[in-house]
Write an enzyme that holds these catalytic residues in place. Structure first.
Site, mmCIF file in Angstrom:
data_model
loop_
_atom_site.group_PDB
_atom_site.id
_atom_site.type_symbol
_atom_site.label_atom_id
_atom_site.label_comp_id
_atom_site.label_asym_id
_atom_site.label_seq_id
_atom_site.Cartn_x
_atom_site.Cartn_y
_atom_site.Cartn_z
ATOM 1 C CG HIS A 1 -3.141 -0.311 -9.522
ATOM 2 N ND1 HIS A 1 -3.852 0.442 -8.614
ATOM 3 C CD2 HIS A 1 -2.058 -0.794 -8.843
ATOM 4 C CE1 HIS A 1 -3.228 0.433 -7.455
ATOM 5 N NE2 HIS A 1 -2.132 -0.316 -7.575
ATOM 6 C CB CYS B 1 -0.914 -0.006 1.223
ATOM 7 S SG CYS B 1 -1.879 1.508 1.403
ATOM 8 C CD GLU C 1 -7.029 1.931 -1.730
ATOM 9 O OE1 GLU C 1 -6.318 0.964 -1.381
ATOM 10 O OE2 GLU C 1 -6.983 3.055 -1.191
ATOM 11 N NE ARG C 2 -6.268 -6.508 -4.426
ATOM 12 C CZ ARG C 2 -5.138 -7.187 -4.599
ATOM 13 N NH1 ARG C 2 -5.117 -8.255 -5.386
ATOM 14 N NH2 ARG C 2 -4.023 -6.790 -4.020
ATOM 15 C CG ASN D 1 -1.077 -2.872 -5.348
ATOM 16 O OD1 ASN D 1 -0.384 -2.284 -6.159
ATOM 17 N ND2 ASN D 1 -1.672 -2.227 -4.369
ATOM 18 C CB THR E 1 -0.026 1.207 -5.304
ATOM 19 O OG1 THR E 1 -1.365 0.945 -4.854
ATOM 20 C CG2 THR E 1 0.965 0.786 -4.246
ATOM 21 N N GLY E 2 -2.007 3.430 -6.587
ATOM 22 C CA GLY E 2 -2.905 3.815 -7.673
ATOM 23 C C GLY E 2 -2.426 5.054 -8.409
ATOM 24 C CB CYS F 1 -5.075 4.522 -3.933
ATOM 25 S SG CYS F 1 -4.325 2.932 -4.361
#
Length: 371
Positions: free
Chosen positions: A250, A159, A305-306, A248, A316-317, A314
């Site tokens: 996206h 995250c 977010e998952r 992760n 990483t987003g 987010c």
């Protein structure tokens, strides 16, 4: 787990959040009695940090006394307390993406279960958070290990906002100040956060993963091994999507097919988000970013977010968004990305192919709950 029990909570001053080792004195008062409808333990002491003022003590009978601050020795860390049956924590947020941080350095097993994490994250009956983060012993030569349970109990690989909070938490635990750099083992691999002189945290997020099968997505590659501006049908509408993993998965979209410039504030995220997350083309589910382009260096996104749903930010987003924007020709490699909680600075460096994220991480409060 009696999450609804009254908890011990310590609110930081703004100066304390910038300097974790700053000496501050508590404002102490007793919390209300527990509801007769619940079998809660005796009320815990509620504490709030107020700097540069005498200590104010308020008893249940409303008697009051004022004492000068004690300066003989610095106060012990809140997290040094070790009452049996209680979990001590610090709540942090990165642009409103909030987390419960737990000192887990003495064990490689999380101190709470995924089921307990769900209760802790509940915003009505628990502390309230998007996830629980554990600071654990490092492995494979790293300084620390970070694990996280989402608010639904699932465990993501990493995250971005969480790792910034993690870095500030470590600095507090180790009583460090100024510029600091750590190596952190995560489910997404090695992550290197660096605390800057201004308190912001820059994180080397590593190289983006673009190979479709590694994201993972079942969408067929259309640009080498990557999925770039590919068509995805969701609820009867065809969206153009680019798939990126920052450790992760996206799914990034700049709009539906034929749409000129997506107006992200008009989206019903609660309705469309889950349909992307659970789409059959994403075997591990996916985070989804909806992006509006203001200029080649200024983007705006909303995220589903998952495992957490709609959040204010987010990390990483935001990284995945800039990678996708470069691949689609929508923006350059250095961008300000506006999220509902505030802006992040993202750079996808051509020199090393790494993505770098810079943003804040702030203490919200200190507390303890019975477990």
């Amino acid at each position: 787990m009696a999450i609804a029990a009254t908890s011990t909570t310590t609110f930081p001053s703004s100066s304390a959040s910038r300097n974790p080792s700053a000496s501050v004195k508590p404002l102490s008062f007793f919390s209300p009695s527990p509801s007769p409808a619940s079998s809660l333990p005796q009320s815990r002491l509620l504490r709030a940090r107020i700097p540069r003022n005498p200590r104010l003590s308020i008893s249940p009978a409303a008697s009051m006394s004022v004492r000068a601050p004690e300066r003989s020795s610095p106060p012990s860390s809140f997290l040094d307390r070790r009452e049996s049956g209680f979990l001590h924590f610090v709540k942090y947020h990165g642009l409103g993406n909030d987390f419960i941080l737990v000192d887990n350095r003495n064990s490689s097993e999380p101190r709470v279960t995924p089921e307990q994490a769900v209760k802790l994250c509940d915003r009505n009956f628990g502390i309230g958070a998007d996830g629980v983060i554990f600071a654990m012993p490092g492995i494979n030569g790293t300084d620390y290990t970070m694990r996280i349970f989402n608010s639904d109990g699932s465990e993501p690989e990493m995250c971005g906002n969480g790792v910034r909070c993690f870095a500030r938490f470590i600095a507090e635990l180790e009583n460090l100040s100024g510029r600091q750099r750590f190596t952190v083992h995560t489910g997404a691999g090695l992550i290197v956060p660096e605390i800057q002189d201004d308190g912001k945290v820059t994180v080397d997020m590593g190289e983006p993963i673009l190979k479709a099968s590694d994201v993972p997505t079942k969408l067929l590659p259309n640009k080498g091994h990557s999925v770039v501006k590919s068509e995805l049908k969701v609820d009867g509408l065809t969206w153009n999507v680019t798939c990126v993993s920052m450790g992760n998965p996206h799914c990034v979209t700049f709009g539906a097919k034929g749409e000129q410039n997506l107006q992200v504030d008009k989206l019903n995220l609660a309705e469309i988000g889950p349909k992307f997350e659970h789409h059959e083309m994403f075997p591990a589910r996916t985070n989804t970013e909806f992006v509006q382009v203001f200029s080649p260096s200024h983007l705006k996104m909303r995220v589903w977010e998952r495992g957490a749903g709609a959040t204010l930010a987010c990390g990483t987003g935001a990284c995945a968004v800039v990678v996708a924007a470069v691949l689609e020709g929508q923006a350059g490699r250095c961008c300000i990305v506006d999220l509902p909680g505030g802006p992040l600075e993202i750079e996808w460096r051509e020199k090393d192919n790494h993505v770098y994220m810079t943003g804040p991480a702030e203490v919200v409060f200190y507390g303890s709950v019975p477990i």
